[in-house]
Design an enzyme around this catalytic site. Structure first.
Site, PDB file in Angstrom:
ATOM      1  N   CYS A  78       5.099   0.286  -3.518  1.00 34.69           N
ATOM      2  CA  CYS A  78       6.288   0.920  -4.210  1.00 34.69           C
ATOM      3  C   CYS A  78       7.574  -0.117  -4.603  1.00 34.69           C
ATOM      4  CB  CYS A  78       6.893   1.709  -3.117  1.00 34.69           C
ATOM      5  SG  CYS A  78       6.185   2.494  -2.252  1.00 34.69           S
ATOM      6  N   HIS A 118       2.063  10.304  -1.881  1.00 37.68           N
ATOM      7  CA  HIS A 118       1.609   9.566  -2.940  1.00 37.68           C
ATOM      8  C   HIS A 118       0.056   9.273  -2.562  1.00 37.68           C
ATOM      9  CE1 HIS A 118       5.610   8.075  -4.479  1.00 37.68           C
ATOM     10  NE2 HIS A 118       5.349   9.275  -5.200  1.00 37.68           N
TER      11      HIS A 118
END
Ligand code: CIR
Length: 247
Positions: free
Chosen positions: A242, A155
């Protein structure tokens, strides 16, 4: 936040660090929640969701902005239905709720907010259709966006974290991109890449434990830091950002 369930040990991973220890992950998650509270946040804790091994990584399911919420469409098929239990919670707090539609995919881990501008990483999880949808949604709410091509990371926020005050902690892959020339950068060296996913909250930066040079560089840039043991989440490619949706 959502603590890991027992199924967490079967989550997606490319890390090659072995299966996580569930009990240890629970303790690390509790310490993470304590750190959020220490930074002045109220923490809403959702029940663990055994149906989805990766569901503790709530960041990937939604983007929360001051103007609207966007229910995302995670790129991993096994994660796409995680949004079903997130959407009703988000609707409690946001009057305006938008969504990414098929065949667009966007993981929250690919979105880095810097003021009213949103950088969207194009990754194996976030495709250009999803990025275009998100850009159009943000534009309707007077927010801007641009895309960042990614090659070596899961990511965008695996490699870069915006620390407010025009400052970004990032790896060389990100720092090299002209798009970020105007930022003051805190360079995260290759051996400590995992620490590039750090989290600014109300002036404090949460940093993964065990990355002394990264932690020192962030502290030298003027931030109070809190180190947290993230070993079990790292085994599933997860980092500090996250584990929560902040708003
Ligand atoms: C996944 O592969 O989707 C999870 N095992 C890790 C997700 C990490 N999320 C994030 O960086 N925002």
């Amino acid at each position: 936040v959502r603590p890991p369930g027992h199924s967490f040990v079967h989550g997606l991973t490319t890390a090659g660090l072995g299966a996580p220890d569930y009990e240890k992950a629970l303790h690390q998650h509790a310490a993470y929640c304590d750190a959020l509270k220490d930074c002045g946040l109220d923490v809403v804790t959702l029940p663990a969701d055994e149906a989805y091994p990766d569901s503790t990584f709530v960041e990937d399911t939604a983007l929360l902005t001051p103007a609207c919420a966007v229910i995302l469409r995670p790129g991993a098929p096994s994660r796409q239905r995680e949004i079903e239990s997130i959407e009703p919670i988000v609707r409690k707090y946001f009057a305006s709720v938008e969504r990414i539609e098929s065949s667009g995919t966007v993981d929250g881990g690919d979105i880095m907010m810097a003021g009213s501008h949103y950088y969207i990483g194009l990754s194996q999880r976030t495709n250009s259709i999803g990025a275009a949808q998100l850009t159009a949604i943000l534009a309707r709410h007077r927010l801007t966006a641009s895309t960042v091509a990614l090659h070596n990371v899961l990511h965008l926020k695996t490699a870069a974290s915006y620390l407010e005050h025009n400052t970004m902690a990032a790896t060389d892959e990100i720092i090299a991109q002209p798009e970020f020339d105007s930022f003051r950068t805190v360079r995260i060296e290759p051996a400590e890449q995992y620490a590039a996913n750090c989290l600014w909250i109300n002036g404090t930066v949460l940093v993964a434990d065990g990355f002394p040079n990264a932690c020192a560089a962030i502290a030298a840039a003027g931030y109070r830091t809190i180190s947290l043991d993230m070993s079990e989440f790292r085994k599933l490619d997860g980092g500090l950002s996250c584990l929560s949706l902040r708003f």
